[in-house]
Design an enzyme around this catalytic site. Structure first.
Site, PDB file in Angstrom:
ATOM      1  N   ASN A   7      40.767   7.757  79.201  1.00 44.43           N
ATOM      2  CA  ASN A   7      40.589   7.815  80.652  1.00 44.43           C
ATOM      3  C   ASN A   7      39.093   8.003  80.928  1.00 44.43           C
ATOM      4  OD1 ASN A   7      40.562   8.373  83.359  1.00 44.43           O
ATOM      5  ND2 ASN A   7      42.035  10.053  83.277  1.00 44.43           N
ATOM      6  N   ARG A  95      43.651   4.104  81.075  1.00 39.54           N
ATOM      7  CA  ARG A  95      43.959   4.294  82.494  1.00 39.54           C
ATOM      8  C   ARG A  95      42.988   3.413  83.284  1.00 39.54           C
ATOM      9  NH1 ARG A  95      42.108   8.785  86.630  1.00 39.54           N
ATOM     10  NH2 ARG A  95      43.505   8.217  88.304  1.00 39.54           N
ATOM     11  N   HIS A 184      47.885   7.242  91.952  1.00 39.49           N
ATOM     12  CA  HIS A 184      48.693   8.234  91.217  1.00 39.49           C
ATOM     13  C   HIS A 184      50.017   7.622  90.745  1.00 39.49           C
ATOM     14  CE1 HIS A 184      46.772  11.717  93.746  1.00 39.49           C
ATOM     15  NE2 HIS A 184      46.144  11.602  92.588  1.00 39.49           N
ATOM     16  N   ARG A 245      39.194  15.501 101.090  1.00 36.03           N
ATOM     17  CA  ARG A 245      39.421  14.259 101.854  1.00 36.03           C
ATOM     18  C   ARG A 245      40.258  14.523 103.105  1.00 36.03           C
ATOM     19  NH1 ARG A 245      41.732  11.104  96.784  1.00 36.03           N
ATOM     20  NH2 ARG A 245      40.294  12.083  95.330  1.00 36.03           N
ATOM     21  N   GLU A 388      50.472  12.178  82.805  1.00 38.51           N
ATOM     22  CA  GLU A 388      50.078  10.779  82.961  1.00 38.51           C
ATOM     23  C   GLU A 388      49.715  10.145  81.622  1.00 38.51           C
ATOM     24  OE1 GLU A 388      47.705  12.460  86.194  1.00 38.51           O
ATOM     25  OE2 GLU A 388      47.792  10.494  87.127  1.00 38.51           O
TER      26      GLU A 388
END
Ligand code: ADP
Length: 405
Positions: A7, A95, A184, A245, A388
């Site tokens: 990743n 990823r 996600h 955010r 993940e």
């Protein structure tokens, strides 16, 4: 089958090495940080080291290729490594954040696939370039080992057009591919599969809402195993109130602020992505634990930040239950979803009308993976730690097996 999962961020590389067979064993993991600086930091641990022990050292990693080389050398190190004379990894799983509309599943990396990932850099300028750099680095350091791209967006490619299209002139979708993509995906897919296992039901018969709540947060409606809607969009900005955010907001605010505050594109982008959310509302931190602590000490803005975050999560769950016409389970994951029992309680409380009966004792228990509703609750709520990397490893294995026929 040994699968190395990579990743890559702009200045970091995280990796995990799995043996993906029946037991899916994690063999080693590590991290190279501050890639591109004169000195980079490297952390590594393997199943052969004692529990909690790890190797931490300064290394030279001027780019992602050098960082992968550090990983390869460590895996071959006579003291801490796992291989003797050559790296015996069967596949590398990467990823990749954005696969555009081209990838609805993982892909064996070819020249054509790399071109598409490159073309998607426009859609994810901060993420796809380092993801691609990681792929090129692994091709160089591990020649001949098959590589697989696993996209964050792929799981959401099953969303129907009515869910992904924005109310903009349609030509803009055609010209610039502006639409909802969602992110996600690997996490939402992993926890929905695991939830079906825990509930002992076929995923093709379940209607679930999965809540990935971390620094970045998103919620997905998973109907019969497929994503039919999700809260993030063209970018990871919309949806929930996140660490920094804004989440959903009237887009006209952007025009208003750019004019009033004389903000250019970069300043506006920073405001929306880095200075808003929990941090912006509370004025304390993007970290929920710190915001909660401040709220306990009477900070009113910290309360507002938490309440608005919670309110929106509840609203999304309710709207996705409506979109699916029913709901069997709600799943919580991510740093907040897995650890913040008080937040889960506040989110679920107004959903009692839908048949969510929280069991406070289970909600507060220390179990990592658990049901938090009563046994006879019509709608179940579960906490499932996301994984993940394991999902990427399983997908990479499946793709090479498929390619081998
Ligand atoms: P990322 O999206 O960066 O991977 P994580 O999934 O690790 O982030 O989630 C980080 C968030 O989880 C932070 O806001 C942190 O405060 C929150 N968090 C972690 N543990 C707890 C806890 N015990 N209580 C409340 N919040 C927590």
């Amino acid at each position: 089958m040994k699968v190395l999962v990579i990743n890559c961020g702009s200045s970091s590389l995280k990796f995990k090495l799995f043996d993906i067979e029946q037991s899916d064993t994690l063999l080693a993991k590590g991290l190279v940080e501050e890639i591109g600086r004169t000195q980079s930091r490297f952390r590594y641990s393997s199943h052969r080291m004692k529990n909690g022990e790890n190797l931490t050292q300064q290394v030279t990693a001027e780019n992602h290729t050098a960082a992968v080389d550090v990983v390869a050398k460590t895996l071959l190190d006579p003291e801490v490594g796992l291989f003797e004379d050559a790296i015996r990894v069967d596949v590398v799983g990467h990823r990749v954040v954005h696969g555009g509309e081209q990838f609805s599943k993982s892909a064996l990396i070819t020249t054509g696939v790399k071109k598409v990932i490159e073309a998607c850099c426009d859609l994810a300028p901060l993420h796809n370039p380092p993801n691609l750099a990681g792929i090129l680095a692994c091709e160089h350091i591990f020649p001949g080992i098959p590589q697989v791209a696993v996209f964050d967006t792929a799981f959401h490619q099953t969303m129907p057009r009515k869910a992904f299209i924005y109310g903009l002139p349609y030509e803009l979708y055609e010209r610039y591919h502006i639409r909802k993509y969602g992110f996600h995906g690997t996490s939402h897919e992993y926890v929905s599969l695991r939830a079906a296992e825990i509930l002992g039901k076929e995923i093709t018969k379940l209607k679930m809402v999965t809540c990935h709540l971390g620094n970045g947060s998103s919620i997905t409606a998973v109907k019969f195993g497929l994503s039919i809607d999700t809260s993030m969009g063209f970018t990871p900005l919309p949806g929930l109130v996140m660490g920094t955010r804004t989440g959903d907001m009237d887009p006209a605010v952007v025009l208003f602020l750019m004019e009033k505050e004389h903000l250019d594109l970069k300043a506006m982008n920073d405001l929306l992505n880095k200075k808003s959310g929990l941090k912006g509302i509370s004025g304390v931190s993007n970290d929920l634990r710190e915001v909660m602590e401040s709220a306990q000490h009477g900070n009113a803005r910290a309360h507002v930040a938490i309440d608005s975050m919670v309110y929106r999560i509840t609203k999304y769950i309710g709207s996705y239950a409506a979109a699916m016409g029913a709901i069997d389970a709600i799943v919580f994951t991510g740093g907040i979803g897995e650890n913040a029992a008080a937040i889960r309680e506040k989110v679920l409380e107004p959903l009692a009308f839908m048949g969510v009966v929280l069991d406070p004792e289970k909600n507060d228990s220390n179990d990592r993976e658990k049901a938090i509703t009563t046994d006879d609750s019509p709608v179940k709520a579960l906490v499932i730690p996301t994984n993940e990397e394991l999902m990427i490893a399983r997908k990479a294995k499946a793709i090479v097996e498929e390619a081998a026929g």
